[in-house]
Design an enzyme around this catalytic site. Structure first.
Site, PDB file in Angstrom:
ATOM      1  N   GLY A  14      -8.488  -1.978  -8.595  1.00  0.00           N
ATOM      2  CA  GLY A  14      -6.957  -2.256  -8.744  1.00  0.00           C
ATOM      3  C   GLY A  14      -6.860  -3.977  -8.716  1.00  0.00           C
ATOM      4  O   GLY A  14      -7.567  -4.924  -8.101  1.00  0.00           O
ATOM      5  N   VAL A  26      -4.208  -4.801  -5.811  1.00  0.00           N
ATOM      6  CA  VAL A  26      -4.331  -5.559  -4.556  1.00  0.00           C
ATOM      7  C   VAL A  26      -5.831  -5.786  -4.237  1.00  0.00           C
ATOM      8  O   VAL A  26      -6.608  -7.255  -4.015  1.00  0.00           O
ATOM      9  CB  VAL A  26      -4.388  -4.891  -3.570  1.00  0.00           C
ATOM     10  CG1 VAL A  26      -3.828  -5.426  -2.525  1.00  0.00           C
ATOM     11  CG2 VAL A  26      -2.091  -4.690  -4.298  1.00  0.00           C
ATOM     12  N   ASP A  82     -14.260   2.184  -5.638  1.00  0.00           N
ATOM     13  CA  ASP A  82     -12.980   2.754  -6.566  1.00  0.00           C
ATOM     14  C   ASP A  82     -13.744   4.450  -7.399  1.00  0.00           C
ATOM     15  O   ASP A  82     -14.655   4.769  -6.837  1.00  0.00           O
ATOM     16  CB  ASP A  82     -12.571   2.170  -7.664  1.00  0.00           C
ATOM     17  CG  ASP A  82     -11.419   2.402  -8.031  1.00  0.00           C
ATOM     18  OD1 ASP A  82     -10.269   1.047  -7.613  1.00  0.00           O
ATOM     19  OD2 ASP A  82     -10.881   3.202  -8.446  1.00  0.00           O
ATOM     20  N   ARG A 119       9.100   1.997  -2.388  1.00  0.00           N
ATOM     21  CA  ARG A 119       7.759   2.846  -2.164  1.00  0.00           C
ATOM     22  C   ARG A 119       7.304   4.321  -1.363  1.00  0.00           C
ATOM     23  O   ARG A 119       6.493   4.757  -1.070  1.00  0.00           O
ATOM     24  CB  ARG A 119       7.342   1.562  -0.868  1.00  0.00           C
ATOM     25  CG  ARG A 119       7.550   0.468  -0.623  1.00  0.00           C
ATOM     26  CD  ARG A 119       7.222  -1.036   0.442  1.00  0.00           C
ATOM     27  NE  ARG A 119       7.364  -2.304  -0.569  1.00  0.00           N
ATOM     28  CZ  ARG A 119       8.197  -3.335  -0.425  1.00  0.00           C
ATOM     29  NH1 ARG A 119       9.965  -2.576   0.216  1.00  0.00           N
ATOM     30  NH2 ARG A 119       8.094  -3.962   0.093  1.00  0.00           N
ATOM     31  N   VAL A 148      -3.581  -0.526   3.763  1.00  0.00           N
ATOM     32  CA  VAL A 148      -2.559  -1.820   2.436  1.00  0.00           C
ATOM     33  C   VAL A 148      -1.729  -1.535   2.001  1.00  0.00           C
ATOM     34  O   VAL A 148      -0.494  -1.398   1.412  1.00  0.00           O
ATOM     35  CB  VAL A 148      -2.880  -2.750   1.605  1.00  0.00           C
ATOM     36  CG1 VAL A 148      -2.027  -3.276   1.009  1.00  0.00           C
ATOM     37  CG2 VAL A 148      -3.532  -3.775   2.792  1.00  0.00           C
ATOM     38  N   SER A 149      -2.371   0.478   1.676  1.00  0.00           N
ATOM     39  CA  SER A 149      -1.367   1.179   0.335  1.00  0.00           C
ATOM     40  C   SER A 149      -0.014   1.618   0.984  1.00  0.00           C
ATOM     41  O   SER A 149       0.381   1.955   2.115  1.00  0.00           O
ATOM     42  CB  SER A 149      -1.619   2.856   0.280  1.00  0.00           C
ATOM     43  OG  SER A 149      -3.015   2.191   0.304  1.00  0.00           O
ATOM     44  N   HIS A 194       8.162  -1.514   6.669  1.00  0.00           N
ATOM     45  CA  HIS A 194       7.635  -2.535   5.337  1.00  0.00           C
ATOM     46  C   HIS A 194       8.658  -1.693   4.195  1.00  0.00           C
ATOM     47  O   HIS A 194       7.941  -1.057   3.330  1.00  0.00           O
ATOM     48  CB  HIS A 194       6.273  -2.091   4.878  1.00  0.00           C
ATOM     49  CG  HIS A 194       6.179  -3.334   3.951  1.00  0.00           C
ATOM     50  ND1 HIS A 194       6.232  -4.468   3.403  1.00  0.00           N
ATOM     51  CD2 HIS A 194       5.361  -2.802   2.794  1.00  0.00           C
ATOM     52  CE1 HIS A 194       6.416  -4.776   2.236  1.00  0.00           C
ATOM     53  NE2 HIS A 194       5.315  -3.859   1.710  1.00  0.00           N
TER      54      HIS A 194
HETATM   55  N1  LIG Z   1       1.321  -2.985   1.975  1.00  0.00           N
HETATM   56  C1  LIG Z   1       2.070  -3.697   1.366  1.00  0.00           C
HETATM   57  O1  LIG Z   1       2.407  -5.202   1.693  1.00  0.00           O
HETATM   58  C2  LIG Z   1       0.985  -4.188  -0.382  1.00  0.00           C
HETATM   59  C3  LIG Z   1       1.577  -4.644  -1.003  1.00  0.00           C
HETATM   60  C4  LIG Z   1       1.356  -4.392  -2.527  1.00  0.00           C
HETATM   61  C5  LIG Z   1       0.573  -3.436  -2.526  1.00  0.00           C
HETATM   62  N2  LIG Z   1       1.017  -2.317  -1.733  1.00  0.00           N
HETATM   63  C6  LIG Z   1       0.438  -1.281  -2.200  1.00  0.00           C
HETATM   64  O2  LIG Z   1      -0.850  -0.597  -2.515  1.00  0.00           O
HETATM   65  C7  LIG Z   1      -1.233  -0.249  -3.399  1.00  0.00           C
HETATM   66  C8  LIG Z   1      -2.628  -0.906  -4.274  1.00  0.00           C
HETATM   67  O3  LIG Z   1      -2.012  -1.187  -4.903  1.00  0.00           O
HETATM   68  P1  LIG Z   1      -2.384  -1.788  -6.535  1.00  0.00           P
HETATM   69  O4  LIG Z   1      -1.115  -2.604  -7.069  1.00  0.00           O
HETATM   70  O5  LIG Z   1      -4.154  -2.550  -6.054  1.00  0.00           O
HETATM   71  O6  LIG Z   1      -2.680  -0.552  -7.964  1.00  0.00           O
HETATM   72  P2  LIG Z   1      -3.840  -1.025  -8.892  1.00  0.00           P
HETATM   73  O7  LIG Z   1      -3.462   1.129  -9.163  1.00  0.00           O
HETATM   74  O8  LIG Z   1      -4.076  -1.651  -9.184  1.00  0.00           O
HETATM   75  O9  LIG Z   1      -5.052  -0.265  -7.801  1.00  0.00           O
HETATM   76  C9  LIG Z   1      -5.097   0.601  -6.892  1.00  0.00           C
HETATM   77  C10 LIG Z   1      -6.774   1.236  -7.060  1.00  0.00           C
HETATM   78  O10 LIG Z   1      -6.861   2.525  -6.461  1.00  0.00           O
HETATM   79  C11 LIG Z   1      -7.233   3.481  -6.674  1.00  0.00           C
HETATM   80  N3  LIG Z   1      -7.567   4.310  -6.514  1.00  0.00           N
HETATM   81  C12 LIG Z   1      -7.000   5.500  -6.647  1.00  0.00           C
HETATM   82  N4  LIG Z   1      -7.274   6.721  -5.483  1.00  0.00           N
HETATM   83  C13 LIG Z   1      -8.335   6.177  -5.361  1.00  0.00           C
HETATM   84  C14 LIG Z   1      -9.473   6.976  -4.440  1.00  0.00           C
HETATM   85  N5  LIG Z   1      -9.639   8.648  -3.873  1.00  0.00           N
HETATM   86  N6  LIG Z   1     -10.548   6.227  -3.923  1.00  0.00           N
HETATM   87  C15 LIG Z   1     -10.690   5.042  -3.770  1.00  0.00           C
HETATM   88  N7  LIG Z   1      -9.639   4.429  -5.163  1.00  0.00           N
HETATM   89  C16 LIG Z   1      -8.520   5.213  -5.805  1.00  0.00           C
HETATM   90  C17 LIG Z   1      -7.094   3.414  -8.398  1.00  0.00           C
HETATM   91  O11 LIG Z   1      -8.562   4.353  -9.427  1.00  0.00           O
HETATM   92  C18 LIG Z   1      -6.768   2.270  -9.079  1.00  0.00           C
HETATM   93  O12 LIG Z   1      -7.875   0.933  -8.666  1.00  0.00           O
HETATM   94  C19 LIG Z   1      -0.563   0.424  -3.764  1.00  0.00           C
HETATM   95  O13 LIG Z   1       0.474   1.519  -2.884  1.00  0.00           O
HETATM   96  C20 LIG Z   1       0.891  -0.716  -3.585  1.00  0.00           C
HETATM   97  O14 LIG Z   1       2.545   0.416  -2.953  1.00  0.00           O
HETATM   98  C21 LIG Z   1       1.336  -2.425  -0.330  1.00  0.00           C
END
Ligand SMILES: NC(=O)c1ccc[n+]([C@@H]2O[C@H](COP(=O)([O-])OP(=O)(O)OC[C@H]3O[C@@H](n4cnc5c(N)ncnc54)[C@H](O)[C@@H]3O)[C@@H](O)[C@H]2O)c1
Length: 308
Positions: free
Chosen positions: A11, A13, A33, A88, A118-119, A175
């Site tokens: 996605g 990130v 993905d 979060r 990161v999630s 965080h």
């Molecule tokens: N740690 C941090 O500082 C920080 C910063 C930004 C975002 N995040 C977190 O990172 C995560 C991703 O954010 P994003 O903006 O990229 O979201 P996004 O929705 O753009 O991308 C997430 C991707 O994960 C995929 N996905 C879901 N389940 C899956 C699985 N079982 N196997 C493989 N892929 C799978 C989805 O299909 C999607 O493409 C979120 O949880 C967000 O809160 C954390």
């Protein structure tokens, strides 16, 4: 041998992290993905940019974990992001299920890898990945502090009208709303910001840092920040793959450091080829220590909900 980096979740990130890493030629990148076609499409598109960028990074998109085999580093970005009004912590149950799906497969195919989570909610997801993987604690790291510190650094640089290169900053703790920015250890050209700004100005910048994620979510409405988060995880990957021994704030599993036991909390870590090679225990005031403890308690509450 070229290094191999897998990014789970293609996605915002994940794909942007692939972009930074391929452009820096840190290694070959595998994007994975569950949405059919998306990792393949983004991976091929990025691969086709490499001749222009003059980089020999190979990029592959896939839905098959076999293609991720023997990765040196696996970055986990799979999961849902926040929408306006969500914290979060609201992501906990959904993303925990995703973590259960992902980590086992990652470990089977890359048993010697280093995991960077990161999630969100970050600290709880890192704890889940640590418990599910069975990896040693130096090989499971959470990304948050590098991002939170970068936000603080950007705000300090803007406030003082100086180069971002002059600014270092430390943000510890979980965080979330309880993160602990440390103005005493934040400097401009080596001078602590407490010497350069009024207390009220620092407090304003600290609050903006705490709300940094929400500020972006409010603008985007359909998701959360991704340029700075992906740049942050790229800095961590680079520190490990180049064995830089770089001191960066990361979520690490603490076993007594700062008086915290069995919990992921953001602390200064030395990142090198073995992952977290050291946790720095810097001296904190009573007030800073209390803020760190409060932050750890918030993480504890979350991890107890999912039982990790
Ligand atoms: N740690 C941090 O500082 C920080 C910063 C930004 C975002 N995040 C977190 O990172 C995560 C991703 O954010 P994003 O903006 O990229 O979201 P996004 O929705 O753009 O991308 C997430 C991707 O994960 C995929 N996905 C879901 N389940 C899956 C699985 N079982 N196997 C493989 N892929 C799978 C989805 O299909 C999607 O493409 C979120 O949880 C967000 O809160 C954390």
């Amino acid at each position: 041998m070229r290094k191999k980096i897998t990014i789970v979740g293609s996605g915002n990130v994940g794909a942007t992290a692939a972009h930074w890493m391929a452009a820096k030629e840190l290694g070959d990148v595998v994007l994975i993905d569950i949405i059919p076609g998306v990792p393949q499409g983004k991976g091929l598109d990025l691969l086709e940019a490499m001749p222009i960028e003059k980089r020999d990074s190979f990029v592959l998109g896939t839905e098959d974990y076999k293609d991720t085999a023997n990765s040196d580093i696996v970055v986990i970005t799979a999961g849902i992001p926040r929408k306006p009004g969500m914290s979060r912590d609201d992501l906990l149950n959904t993303n925990y299920k995703i973590m259960q799906d992902v980590v086992g497969k990652v470990v089977t195919h890359s048993p010697n890898s280093i995991l960077i989570v990161v999630s969100n909610p970050l600290d709880a997801m890192a704890q889940a990945a640590y418990k599910i993987s069975g990896f040693s604690r130096n090989r499971v790291i959470g990304m948050a502090g590098v991002l939170d510190s970068a936000r603080f650094r950007a705000f300090i640089a803007m406030e003082l009208g100086v180069s971002v290169e002059n600014v270092t900053a430390f943000v510890l703790g979980g965080h979330g709303d309880t993160m602990v920015p440390l103005p005493r250890y934040s400097t401009v050209a080596g001078v602590p910001i407490t010497e350069l700004m009024e207390k009220s100005t620092i407090e304003r910048l600290v609050q903006r840092t705490r709300d940094g994620g929400a500020e972006i979510v409010k603008y985007l409405k359909t998701g959360s920040a991704y340029y700075a988060p992906s740049a942050a995880v790229t800095e961590m990957v680079e520190a490990i793959l180049k064995d830089k021994k770089k001191i960066l704030p990361c979520a690490a599993y603490l076993e007594g450091e700062y008086g915290i036991h069995g919990l992921f909390v953001g602390v200064p870590c030395k990142l090198g080829a073995r992952g977290i090679e050291d946790v720095w225990e810097i001296r904190l005031t009573d007030e800073e220590m209390a803020a760190l403890k409060k932050s750890a308690d918030a993480v504890k509450e979350l991890v107890s909900v999912v039982g990790v």
